[in-house]
Design a protein around this motif. Structure first.
Motif, PDB file in Angstrom:
ATOM      1  N   ASP A  62      72.757-108.365 -76.416  1.00 26.57           N
ATOM      2  CA  ASP A  62      71.503-107.656 -76.656  1.00 26.57           C
ATOM      3  C   ASP A  62      71.067-107.815 -78.116  1.00 26.57           C
ATOM      4  O   ASP A  62      69.878-108.007 -78.399  1.00 26.57           O
ATOM      5  N   ASN A  64      81.141-112.079 -73.326  1.00 31.55           N
ATOM      6  CA  ASN A  64      80.890-111.089 -72.272  1.00 31.55           C
ATOM      7  C   ASN A  64      80.604-109.703 -72.839  1.00 31.55           C
ATOM      8  O   ASN A  64      80.664-108.707 -72.112  1.00 31.55           O
ATOM      9  N   ASP A  65      80.268-109.643 -74.117  1.00 26.02           N
ATOM     10  CA  ASP A  65      79.977-108.367 -74.778  1.00 26.02           C
ATOM     11  C   ASP A  65      78.479-108.098 -74.685  1.00 26.02           C
ATOM     12  O   ASP A  65      77.680-108.743 -75.363  1.00 26.02           O
ATOM     13  N   SER A  66      78.085-107.184 -73.834  1.00 24.53           N
ATOM     14  CA  SER A  66      76.660-106.920 -73.591  1.00 24.53           C
ATOM     15  C   SER A  66      75.948-106.429 -74.849  1.00 24.53           C
ATOM     16  O   SER A  66      74.767-106.720 -75.058  1.00 24.53           O
ATOM     17  N   GLU A  67      76.667-105.696 -75.694  1.00 28.26           N
ATOM     18  CA  GLU A  67      76.060-105.205 -76.927  1.00 28.26           C
ATOM     19  C   GLU A  67      75.709-106.367 -77.865  1.00 28.26           C
ATOM     20  O   GLU A  67      74.625-106.399 -78.457  1.00 28.26           O
TER      21      GLU A  67
END
Length: 258
Positions: A241, A235-238
């Motif tokens: 990406d 769930n880490d958007s970084e």
């Protein structure tokens, strides 16, 4: 360089091994050659290396033929020769296996303490020539490797539901002069399932050579590796990406340090 009967014996179960076709061969090179190859690696802090240093991979690499010392150069040349690719085709039962003289993604790889590599699928279609990546060969070259130092190669079952890596099926310790061959076209999720925890001055060294084949009509055209997040990163958007950029041939350079 090789005992053909020994290789045939070790390739006997290549096609039936799970979670995808693979085999592990100890004492791959003659001992003297393996020791010499290990000694030709540059130091970890040498400026010759290119570097990945992010949340999904921490390692250094080089595929620059011009900096390979004599024995390393000759060994890569032999492993890309018609003699060896024909032998590998016989051993694997794959009709067409071609070398990649540019060592795209291959060459020298090195991980120091803290080195990591998330589960991933390798590039599918070569970014510069119209062939599919088919077989990986990795040879580990750090003498006196200790199991407690980690750096194990993990082979994962494909999870159809999440279209990513599922159960960890095998952990392969990177013992000195151990070779691993595997088919990269079978949803072949792999990576370092244990972080590298080596003492100062000790690194996980490996040579990597990739073999190509004529692509099927439905080949995945991805020209870069596709990584998966760890459970902690899901769930880490970084991180997500970063994975997206790393898998795109037009943006992958943004996560690659020189």
């Amino acid at each position: 360089m090789f005992d053909l009967n020994y290789l045939k014996e070790n390739f006997h179960s290549f096609k039936t091994n799970t979670p995808f076709s693979h085999c592990v061969i100890d004492n791959f090179f003659p001992a003297e050659l393996a020791t010499h190859l290990s000694g030709e690696f540059p130091d970890f802090d040498d400026p010759k290396w290119h570097q990945y240093n992010n949340q999904i991979e921490i390692k250094k690499v080089s595929n620059n033929w011009n900096i390979f010392p004599k024995t390393t150069y000759k060994t890569f040349t032999y492993l890309n020769s018609p003699e060896f690719t024909s032998l590998l085709s016989e051993l694997t039962g794959i009709d067409v296996l071609l070398p990649d003289p540019g060592l795209n993604g291959g060459g020298w790889h090195i991980h120091a303490n803290g080195g990591k590599l998330n589960p991933h699928l390798d590039y599918s279609l070569h970014p510069k020539i119209p062939y599919q990546r088919k077989v990986n060969l990795i040879v580990y070259l750090q003498p006196d490797w200790q199991e407690s130092w980690g750096g194990h190669l993990g082979l994962y079952k494909h999870d159809d539901a999440k279209k990513g890596p599922g159960k960890l099926v095998h952990e392969i310790e990177p013992k000195f002069n151990r070779a691993v061959f595997f088919d990269t076209t079978m949803d072949s999720w792999h990576g370092l399932c244990r972080e590298v925890t080596t003492p100062t001055g000790i690194c996980r060294k490996s040579m990597a050579i990739y073999y190509l084949t004529t692509p099927p009509k439905d080949v995945d055209t991805r020209g870069k590796a596709l990584f998966a997040p760890t459970k902690e990163q899901e769930n880490d958007s970084e991180v997500l990406d970063l994975i997206n950029k790393r898998s795109n041939i037009n943006t992958a350079d943004s996560v690659y340090k020189k």
